[in-house]
Structure formats: C-alpha cells, structure tokens
Design an enzyme around this catalytic site. Structure first.
Site, PDB file in Angstrom:
ATOM      1  N   GLY A 111       0.865  -1.167   0.120  1.00 43.95           N
ATOM      2  CA  GLY A 111       0.055  -0.016  -0.064  1.00 43.95           C
ATOM      3  C   GLY A 111       0.801   1.342   0.170  1.00 43.95           C
ATOM      4  N   ILE A 137      -1.259  -8.227  -6.024  1.00 43.11           N
ATOM      5  CA  ILE A 137       0.036  -8.642  -6.621  1.00 43.11           C
ATOM      6  C   ILE A 137       0.051  -9.061  -8.096  1.00 43.11           C
ATOM      7  CG2 ILE A 137       1.944 -10.203  -6.333  1.00 43.11           C
ATOM      8  CD1 ILE A 137       1.451  -8.024  -4.206  1.00 43.11           C
ATOM      9  N   THR A 138       0.706  -8.499  -9.013  1.00 44.00           N
ATOM     10  CA  THR A 138       0.678  -8.648 -10.358  1.00 44.00           C
ATOM     11  C   THR A 138       1.370  -9.893 -10.807  1.00 44.00           C
ATOM     12  OG1 THR A 138       0.653  -6.339 -10.741  1.00 44.00           O
ATOM     13  CG2 THR A 138       1.223  -7.483 -12.583  1.00 44.00           C
ATOM     14  N   GLU A 221      10.213   2.045 -11.667  1.00 39.20           N
ATOM     15  CA  GLU A 221       8.928   1.572 -11.619  1.00 39.20           C
ATOM     16  C   GLU A 221       8.132   2.561 -12.158  1.00 39.20           C
ATOM     17  OE1 GLU A 221       7.349  -0.412  -8.053  1.00 39.20           O
ATOM     18  OE2 GLU A 221       5.238  -0.531  -9.221  1.00 39.20           O
ATOM     19  N   GLN A 315     -14.575   9.694 -26.534  1.00 44.23           N
ATOM     20  CA  GLN A 315     -15.396  10.913 -27.017  1.00 44.23           C
ATOM     21  C   GLN A 315     -15.343  10.991 -28.619  1.00 44.23           C
ATOM     22  OE1 GLN A 315     -17.372  12.022 -24.522  1.00 44.23           O
ATOM     23  NE2 GLN A 315     -18.530  13.516 -25.970  1.00 44.23           N
ATOM     24  N   GLY A 319     -20.650   6.917 -29.857  1.00 44.58           N
ATOM     25  CA  GLY A 319     -21.207   5.579 -29.039  1.00 44.58           C
ATOM     26  C   GLY A 319     -20.279   4.291 -29.307  1.00 44.58           C
ATOM     27  N   GLY A 343       2.661   3.884  -6.460  1.00 48.53           N
ATOM     28  CA  GLY A 343       2.727   5.140  -5.718  1.00 48.53           C
ATOM     29  C   GLY A 343       1.529   5.929  -6.287  1.00 48.53           C
TER      30      GLY A 343
END
Ligand SMILES: Cc1cc2nc3c(=O)[nH]c(=O)nc-3n(C[C@H](O)[C@H](O)[C@H](O)COP(=O)(O)OP(=O)(O)OC[C@H]3O[C@@H](n4cnc5c(N)ncnc54)[C@H](O)[C@@H]3O)c2cc1C
Length: 358
Positions: A111, A137-138, A221, A315, A319, A343
């Site tokens: 965290g 956790i990737t 990172e 945008q 649609g 982070g």
C-alpha cells in the site's frame, strides 16, 4: 515520436519489440483480455528474444541496457500489441527482479504506507515462519516464485526484509484472483501466508535491509509506468485520428470539424509534454542522479495526460467508443490504474512537496 535521448540502438530495439508484439500479442489482445490472462508460453517466447532481459546485466542472463532501453521496449509493446494487460503481465518481473539482481547471490539464496507493512516473518533456526497476506500482486496467480517484503524486525522502515518464496511451499497459497476495472489480461492476486516456512537462504539482502531497496526501485517503476502512459495515450490518439478520418457525419468526415481537429491537436500536445518530462527523468536516472521528485512529477504528468487523452479518444469515437470491440474502450479502462499503482497521485505530490527547491 520517440524520446529525445534515443539512438539507433533504441530504434533497433523498438523494431524488434514491434515485430514481436505484432506477431505474438496484437492478434490475441481482445481474446486474452476477455479470458483475463494470456498463455504462459508468451513469457518463454519473449524471453527467447532477449527483450524480457533488457535493462538487466548480461552476467545474470540479461540483455544489458538502461532504463531508456526498457522504456523503448515497453512503449513499443503497448503500441503494437494493443494489450496493456499482457504487457504489464510480461513486465511484472520489473518489480521483483531488480532487488534480486542487486542483492541476490548465486546460492539459493502495502500500500501507500510501505513502511507499515504487516506480513510477519519470525526466525526459527534456519527458516523464517511467514504469516500474513499480500494483496494486488501482479502475476501473483501463476508466479513460480514471489519476492515478498516481510516484517522481520520492529515497526517502521527499519524492520523489513525480502524473501523469495516458492510456489508450492506449504502454508503459501493464492487466496483470490481479483477482478479489475482494466488490465484484464494481467492477473492480480491476493496471496496468503499461514505459518509458511521459508529458508533463511532465500532472504535477499541483509536482514531488515529491504526498505532502501524498495525505495530505490520506485524510481524505475514509476518511470516505466509514466512511459506506459505515454504509449497508451499515443495509441489512443492514433486510433482516434484514424476513426475521425473514417467516420462521416453531416456529410463529411468528423475530422473535418475544427473542434475534433483541435481536440486531436491538444491530445498530441499533451502527449509530447509528458514524453519530454518523462524523458528528462529517465536521462537523469540513467546518469545515476537520484531525482525522486522529478520521477514523481513525470508519473503524475503522464498519468493525468493519459487519463485526459483516453477520455478524449473515447469521445471522438462517440457511441462506438463505449463498445468492448474497440481498442480505445479497453485503453480507457486500462488507464485508470496509473494514478493509483506504483504510488498514488497523492503520494507523488507528497514526495514533490517535500523535495527541496521544487
Ligand atoms: C492492478 C493493480 C496491480 C498492482 N500490482 C502490485 C504489485 O505487483 N506489487 C505491489 O507491491 N503492489 C501492487 N499494487 C498495489 C499498488 O501499488 C497500491 O494499490 C497503491 O500503492 C496504493 O495503495 P493502497 O491500494 O493500499 O491505497 P491506500 O494507501 O489505502 O490509499 C487510499 C487513498 O488514500 C490516499 N492516501 C494514502 N496515504 C496518503 C497520504 N499520506 N497523504 C495523502 N493521501 C494519502 C491515497 O492516495 C489513495 O487515494 C497493485 C495495485 C493494483 C490496483
């Protein structure tokens, strides 16, 4: 566009990464996202090309190169592969491997509040007994080894160590595969440790010495994430530009409306600005300068830019931009992670505001 620092060597790497992504990722991007994973074989395929080893020393099996090379590869994989999930899944060793490269030996060796982590490892002879949990956790669902930061000492940043924990170790299991807003092709795990015995030899670096290593790894990172934002935005801009030329309304392509053209021009300008700041932070980091505030600025600038650009790209698609079959819809979901992961935006601003002379 490329970064100002790039040389012919970067261009060759980009070309190699582009070919790999076009052949091995792009044809399956939508299918892997829906499946919420990609075949493990893809790791072996990219490893065989040497691209996964870029940024790691040749002595430990890497391909050499610096952060700038890593960024060029990662950016091209996103641009040509169109699957952010697959690219971040393929690159998840970028969090775990650097500390091992830096402090590992040839022997077996959360965290926002990182210093507050609570997973505990208690020494018992030549083992640590690990109890706790890790979330978000990737690649954690299928990793053969995880690098876990655990509390071996007292509270705060001085009591944290790194342990390499092998899949199948009794007491260690994946407690949940998490469902996410985006990055679907990348698995994200909750891991549980319940009296898991890990050999002391699996500790990376000194006991209680992990915190500075975690901090040192953050710069790379964060710049990787900034670079991915630049690539995602560039891909979204490309898709929006192409669509604006193809889609007709009121008797002409929508690219003929000044408001659309200017939106595209604003998007390109925002991308170029974030790329310039990210490039500066990469060059300084590769020179060995410690520039955490600049890295934080680059991450915030790139994530804000990316959020705005993917929103504008959706945008412009009208649609169609809300449909799962178009790339910008996926990018819109994928982009939301970046102000959070590695982070948060707020933590970046804490770093910037505490830096001297910012
Ligand atoms: C898809 C995904 C993949 C991830 N992969 C990994 C991984 O592989 N490895 C890994 O270790 N982590 C990983 N993470 C975790 C990620 O780094 C954290 O989610 C992130 O750092 C934020 O921590 P948190 O979720 O605990 O939020 P919290 O820390 O609970 O923050 C909640 C909110 O409070 C704010 N906040 C907290 N502290 C402060 C403060 N001091 N000042 C102002 N605001 C504050 C935050 O900015 C945020 O807005 C991943 C997360 C996701 C979503």
């Amino acid at each position: 566009m490329t970064y100002l620092f790039e040389t012919e060597e970067h261009a060759a790497l980009r070309a190699q990464a582009r070919r790999f992504a076009q052949e091995h990722i792009a044809p399956h991007a939508a299918q892997w996202d829906e499946a919420e994973e990609f075949p493990v074989e893809l790791y072996r395929q990219i490893a065989a090309t040497g691209l996964a080893g870029v940024g790691y020393p040749e002595e430990v099996g890497g391909s050499g190169g610096t952060l700038g090379h890593v960024l060029a590869v990662s950016e091209e994989l996103v641009l040509a592969g169109t699957s952010v999930g697959a690219v971040v899944g393929l690159g998840s060793h970028g969090i775990a491997a650097p500390p091992i490269v830096r402090f590992g030996t040839a022997e077996p060796g959360g965290g926002s509040d990182v210093a507050g982590l609570t997973t505990r490892a208690v020494r018992d002879g030549d083992h640590y007994v690990v109890t706790g949990a890790k979330t978000f956790i990737t690649s954690g669902c299928r990793a053969d080894w995880v690098l876990a930061a655990v509390r071996t000492g007292g509270s705060g940043h001085g009591g944290i160590s790194f342990l390499v924990i092998e899949k199948g170790t009794p007491g260690f299991h994946v407690s949940k595969k998490l469902k996410k807003t985006g990055w679907w092709a990348s698995d994200t795990a909750e891991l549980a440790f319940d009296g898991c015995r890990v050999p002391v030899a699996n500790r990376i670096g000194g006991e209680h010495g992990a915190f500075p290593v975690i901090m040192a790894n953050f710069a790379g990172e964060r710049l990787m994430l900034a670079g991915q934002c630049v690539a995602i935005a560039e891909l979204a801009h490309r898709e929006a530009r192409r669509y604006a030329k193809e889609r007709a309304a009121f008797g002409k392509p929508i690219a003929g409306f000044q408001v659309i053209r200017h939106k595209l021009a604003d998007m390109a300008t925002q991308i170029a600005a974030a790329r310039a700041l990210t490039g500066e932070a990469v060059v300084r980091s590769d020179r060995g300068e410690m520039v955490p505030a600049l890295c934080a600025m680059a991450k915030n600038a790139a994530t804000d830019m990316c959020s705005a650009v993917v929103d504008a790209a959706v945008q412009i698609h009208g649609g169609m931009g809300y449909m799962r079959e178009v790339v910008v819809e996926r990018l819109y979901r994928d982009a939301r992670l970046y102000p959070i992961g590695g982070g948060t935006r707020e933590i970046m601003n804490e770093i910037i505001s505490k830096a001297e002379g910012y």
